[in-house]
Design an enzyme around this catalytic site. Structure first.
Site, PDB file in Angstrom:
ATOM      1  N   HIS A 242       3.345   6.259   0.166  1.00  0.00           N
ATOM      2  CA  HIS A 242       4.749   5.958  -0.153  1.00  0.00           C
ATOM      3  C   HIS A 242       5.121   6.296  -1.602  1.00  0.00           C
ATOM      4  O   HIS A 242       5.505   5.448  -2.389  1.00  0.00           O
ATOM      5  CB  HIS A 242       5.173   4.533   0.248  1.00  0.00           C
ATOM      6  CG  HIS A 242       4.211   3.420  -0.021  1.00  0.00           C
ATOM      7  ND1 HIS A 242       3.807   3.080  -1.274  1.00  0.00           N
ATOM      8  CD2 HIS A 242       3.605   2.546   0.816  1.00  0.00           C
ATOM      9  CE1 HIS A 242       3.002   2.062  -1.197  1.00  0.00           C
ATOM     10  NE2 HIS A 242       2.839   1.723   0.041  1.00  0.00           N
TER      11      HIS A 242
ATOM     12  N   HIS B 175      -4.076  -9.798   2.578  1.00  0.00           N
ATOM     13  CA  HIS B 175      -2.864  -9.112   2.128  1.00  0.00           C
ATOM     14  C   HIS B 175      -2.188  -8.506   3.343  1.00  0.00           C
ATOM     15  O   HIS B 175      -2.835  -7.818   4.146  1.00  0.00           O
ATOM     16  CB  HIS B 175      -3.275  -8.025   1.120  1.00  0.00           C
ATOM     17  CG  HIS B 175      -2.167  -7.178   0.610  1.00  0.00           C
ATOM     18  ND1 HIS B 175      -0.866  -7.599   0.523  1.00  0.00           N
ATOM     19  CD2 HIS B 175      -2.172  -5.902   0.117  1.00  0.00           C
ATOM     20  CE1 HIS B 175      -0.122  -6.636   0.015  1.00  0.00           C
ATOM     21  NE2 HIS B 175      -0.879  -5.584  -0.227  1.00  0.00           N
TER      22      HIS B 175
ATOM     23  N   GLU C 292       0.172  -6.188   3.672  1.00  0.00           N
ATOM     24  CA  GLU C 292       0.698  -4.819   3.710  1.00  0.00           C
ATOM     25  C   GLU C 292      -0.009  -4.049   4.843  1.00  0.00           C
ATOM     26  O   GLU C 292      -1.198  -4.272   5.136  1.00  0.00           O
ATOM     27  CB  GLU C 292       0.530  -4.113   2.362  1.00  0.00           C
ATOM     28  CG  GLU C 292       1.374  -2.845   2.317  1.00  0.00           C
ATOM     29  CD  GLU C 292       1.591  -2.276   0.918  1.00  0.00           C
ATOM     30  OE1 GLU C 292       0.998  -2.771  -0.066  1.00  0.00           O
ATOM     31  OE2 GLU C 292       2.379  -1.307   0.821  1.00  0.00           O
TER      32      GLU C 292
ATOM     33  N   ASP D   1      -1.306  -1.247   5.413  1.00  0.00           N
ATOM     34  CA  ASP D   1      -2.557  -0.488   5.319  1.00  0.00           C
ATOM     35  C   ASP D   1      -3.756  -1.398   5.563  1.00  0.00           C
ATOM     36  O   ASP D   1      -4.874  -0.922   5.787  1.00  0.00           O
ATOM     37  CB  ASP D   1      -2.686   0.255   3.974  1.00  0.00           C
ATOM     38  CG  ASP D   1      -2.352  -0.582   2.766  1.00  0.00           C
ATOM     39  OD1 ASP D   1      -1.590  -1.559   2.899  1.00  0.00           O
ATOM     40  OD2 ASP D   1      -2.843  -0.274   1.668  1.00  0.00           O
TER      41      ASP D   1
ATOM     42  N   HIS E  17      -0.331  -7.677  -5.333  1.00  0.00           N
ATOM     43  CA  HIS E  17       0.940  -7.214  -5.834  1.00  0.00           C
ATOM     44  C   HIS E  17       2.089  -7.561  -4.892  1.00  0.00           C
ATOM     45  O   HIS E  17       3.223  -7.116  -5.112  1.00  0.00           O
ATOM     46  CB  HIS E  17       0.880  -5.688  -6.057  1.00  0.00           C
ATOM     47  CG  HIS E  17       0.792  -4.882  -4.774  1.00  0.00           C
ATOM     48  ND1 HIS E  17       1.785  -3.997  -4.404  1.00  0.00           N
ATOM     49  CD2 HIS E  17      -0.120  -4.854  -3.770  1.00  0.00           C
ATOM     50  CE1 HIS E  17       1.471  -3.434  -3.250  1.00  0.00           C
ATOM     51  NE2 HIS E  17       0.322  -3.936  -2.839  1.00  0.00           N
TER      52      HIS E  17
ATOM     53  N   ASP F 201      -6.088  -5.699  -2.734  1.00  0.00           N
ATOM     54  CA  ASP F 201      -5.773  -4.505  -3.523  1.00  0.00           C
ATOM     55  C   ASP F 201      -6.321  -4.591  -4.952  1.00  0.00           C
ATOM     56  O   ASP F 201      -6.416  -3.568  -5.650  1.00  0.00           O
ATOM     57  CB  ASP F 201      -4.254  -4.296  -3.598  1.00  0.00           C
ATOM     58  CG  ASP F 201      -3.690  -3.644  -2.341  1.00  0.00           C
ATOM     59  OD1 ASP F 201      -4.463  -3.055  -1.570  1.00  0.00           O
ATOM     60  OD2 ASP F 201      -2.466  -3.719  -2.152  1.00  0.00           O
TER      61      ASP F 201
ATOM     62  N   TYR G 137      -4.037   3.884 -10.330  1.00  0.00           N
ATOM     63  CA  TYR G 137      -3.743   2.799  -9.385  1.00  0.00           C
ATOM     64  C   TYR G 137      -3.071   1.632 -10.110  1.00  0.00           C
ATOM     65  O   TYR G 137      -2.060   1.103  -9.662  1.00  0.00           O
ATOM     66  CB  TYR G 137      -5.057   2.357  -8.745  1.00  0.00           C
ATOM     67  CG  TYR G 137      -4.929   1.394  -7.597  1.00  0.00           C
ATOM     68  CD1 TYR G 137      -4.798   1.851  -6.301  1.00  0.00           C
ATOM     69  CD2 TYR G 137      -4.958   0.025  -7.812  1.00  0.00           C
ATOM     70  CE1 TYR G 137      -4.693   0.971  -5.238  1.00  0.00           C
ATOM     71  CE2 TYR G 137      -4.854  -0.860  -6.761  1.00  0.00           C
ATOM     72  CZ  TYR G 137      -4.730  -0.394  -5.480  1.00  0.00           C
ATOM     73  OH  TYR G 137      -4.626  -1.272  -4.434  1.00  0.00           O
TER      74      TYR G 137
ATOM     75  N   HIS H  47      -9.419  -0.908  -1.411  1.00  0.00           N
ATOM     76  CA  HIS H  47      -9.376   0.554  -1.540  1.00  0.00           C
ATOM     77  C   HIS H  47     -10.450   1.008  -2.519  1.00  0.00           C
ATOM     78  O   HIS H  47     -10.637   0.377  -3.566  1.00  0.00           O
ATOM     79  CB  HIS H  47      -8.025   1.033  -2.095  1.00  0.00           C
ATOM     80  CG  HIS H  47      -6.844   0.686  -1.252  1.00  0.00           C
ATOM     81  ND1 HIS H  47      -6.575   1.302  -0.056  1.00  0.00           N
ATOM     82  CD2 HIS H  47      -5.844  -0.216  -1.443  1.00  0.00           C
ATOM     83  CE1 HIS H  47      -5.461   0.803   0.453  1.00  0.00           C
ATOM     84  NE2 HIS H  47      -4.999  -0.123  -0.373  1.00  0.00           N
TER      85      HIS H  47
HETATM   86 FE1  FEO Z   1      -0.769  -3.458  -0.979  1.00  0.00          FE
HETATM   87 FE2  FEO Z   1      -3.392  -1.641  -0.017  1.00  0.00          FE
HETATM   88  O1  FEO Z   1      -1.825  -2.548   0.233  1.00  0.00           O
END
Ligand code: FEO
Length: 404
Positions: free
Chosen positions: A27, A81, A83, A85, A148, A167, A195, A228
């Site tokens: 994104h 989290h 989100e 992903d 975040h 994250d 990042y 990640h």
């Molecule tokens: Fe905030 Fe890796 O998602």
């Protein structure tokens, strides 16, 4: 044949995530090295899965889990989290393993409900200070709101001194290596910085508070497991120190010059500005917008204390690529910057004034009212451009204590 295998991290913790070698746009963030979506399996009495993966990678995660246990043995899922992903495959995972309990933070529970519109909400809420019973071990919960997302939390496994940090302390980096010490330090530094700049920078005060809290809690961390990129085992202090330093944003003796150009006039001014910075002994980097991704520019700005922006005027406004970049950087809220604006115009020349307003909106200390020229800069304008660079360089030297 199940191609994908789990990777053993500790006696009872396995990496069961997925590697996304192909993603190049997360994104708007340019992920030149791809990324990973990390999920972790804990072989506790009540087998536990920490986070899941992006939806298209569900099969890969399930194969990795299956290489260690029958997935139906998973009793607990913890969503650190919400989100997508990390939760895009949550529903499929729940359908496949039928866990007894799925946990998330209070805000995580709300976010997951808004994502999935459950008929019957399956999420059990956990808060800071609470623990999840895994039978022969526990997971301690620490909410990290706005790091975040509002739902973010981290999970600590005291029995094996593992912090699952979602994250936090991650990076977008696809690799066959799973641990920090298996990868070149220069790559870790570049990707960790990018990042932080693009995801965490707006929340820097909260990062400072989190790192302070982790210190006060005196958590023993042998393994720091983000969602990640590589798992930290050899450079935990290094990455914590980097985050603390980026969050504090101390003066950095570096300038970033951003510009776009229509007929190379603003480009000529940018090059002259760079010369002025160089004459003042300031390390500078030019980021032409035709050749630079805004997420790479953000990474440069993170370790700079000067931001100089050039734009032509088009239709009474700043150039669209400059506007996009300033909009993006403004949202990231980089602090403690000095700077200036410049640009060429044909007949109305609003760009520099508009840029000044945007820079002031970012609390950038302007060293001049800006420099603009009609059409092609002549010798005098180029000299003034050099002097603009020198003025910013001088102020930067003052801020950084002479750059020595
Ligand atoms: Fe905030 Fe890796 O998602």
């Amino acid at each position: 044949m199940d191609v994908f295998k789990a990777v053993k991290m500790t006696e009872n913790v396995y990496w069961v995530g997925a590697i996304d070698w192909a993603v190049r746009d997360f994104h708007g963030y340019s992920t030149g090295r791809g990324t990973t979506y990390n999920a972790y399996l804990i072989l506790s009495e009540k087998v536990t899965l920490i986070d899941t993966v992006k939806k298209p990678f569900f099969e890969e995660m399930m194969m990795r889990i299956s290489s260690v246990i029958d997935p139906s043995e998973i009793e607990i899922i913890v969503s650190n989290h919400s989100e997508l992903d990390h939760t895009g495959s949550l529903q499929q995972t729940m359908a496949a393993v039928k866990p007894n309990n799925v946990y998330a933070s209070p805000m995580g529970s709300r976010a997951l409900a808004a994502h999935f519109h459950w008929e019957e909400d399956p999420i059990e809420v956990v808060k800071t200070g609470e623990s999840i019973d895994l039978g022969n071990m526990t997971i301690d919960i620490i909410e990290t709101r706005m790091l975040h997302w509002p739902d973010s939390m981290v999970s600590y496994l005291p029995a094996e001194k593992v912090l699952f940090s979602q994250d936090g302390f991650g990076m977008h980096l696809a690799s066959t290596e799973r641990f920090d010490d298996e990868l070149p330090p220069s790559v870790l530094e570049v990707e960790a910085r990018k990042y932080y700049a693009n995801i965490l920078l707006p929340f820097s005060p909260l990062v400072t508070a989190l790192i302070g809290n982790l210190g006060k809690m005196e958590l023993e961390i042998d393994l720091l497991c983000p969602d990640h990129g590589p798992v930290w085992r050899s450079s935990i202090d290094w990455i914590l120190g980097k985050w603390a330093s980026w969050a504090q944003k101390k003066p950095c003796p570096k300038a970033v010059v951003i510009y776009d150009t229509m007929w190379n006039s603003t480009r000529s001014m940018a090059e002259a500005v760079m010369e002025g910075l160089t004459l003042e002994g300031v390390s500078s980097i030019m980021m032409p917008l035709r050749a630079s991704h805004i997420s790479d520019i953000a990474a440069e700005v993170l370790e700079a204390s000067a931001l100089i922006v050039g734009s032509p005027t088009i239709n009474g406004r700043i150039f669209p690529s400059v506007a996009e970049c300033m909009n993006y950087l403004g949202g990231l809220k980089p602090c403690n910057l000095v700077g200036a604006a410049f640009g060429s115009y044909g007949w109305s020349g609003e760009a520099v004034k508009e840029l000044n307003g945007l820079l002031e909106g970012m609390k950038v200390e302007l060293v001049s009212e800006g420099l603009r020229t009609v059409y092609v800069p002549d010798e005098q304008v180029l000299e003034e451009s050099v002097n603009l660079g020198r003025s910013v360089g001088l102020r930067l030297r003052e801020i950084c204590g002479g750059l020595e």
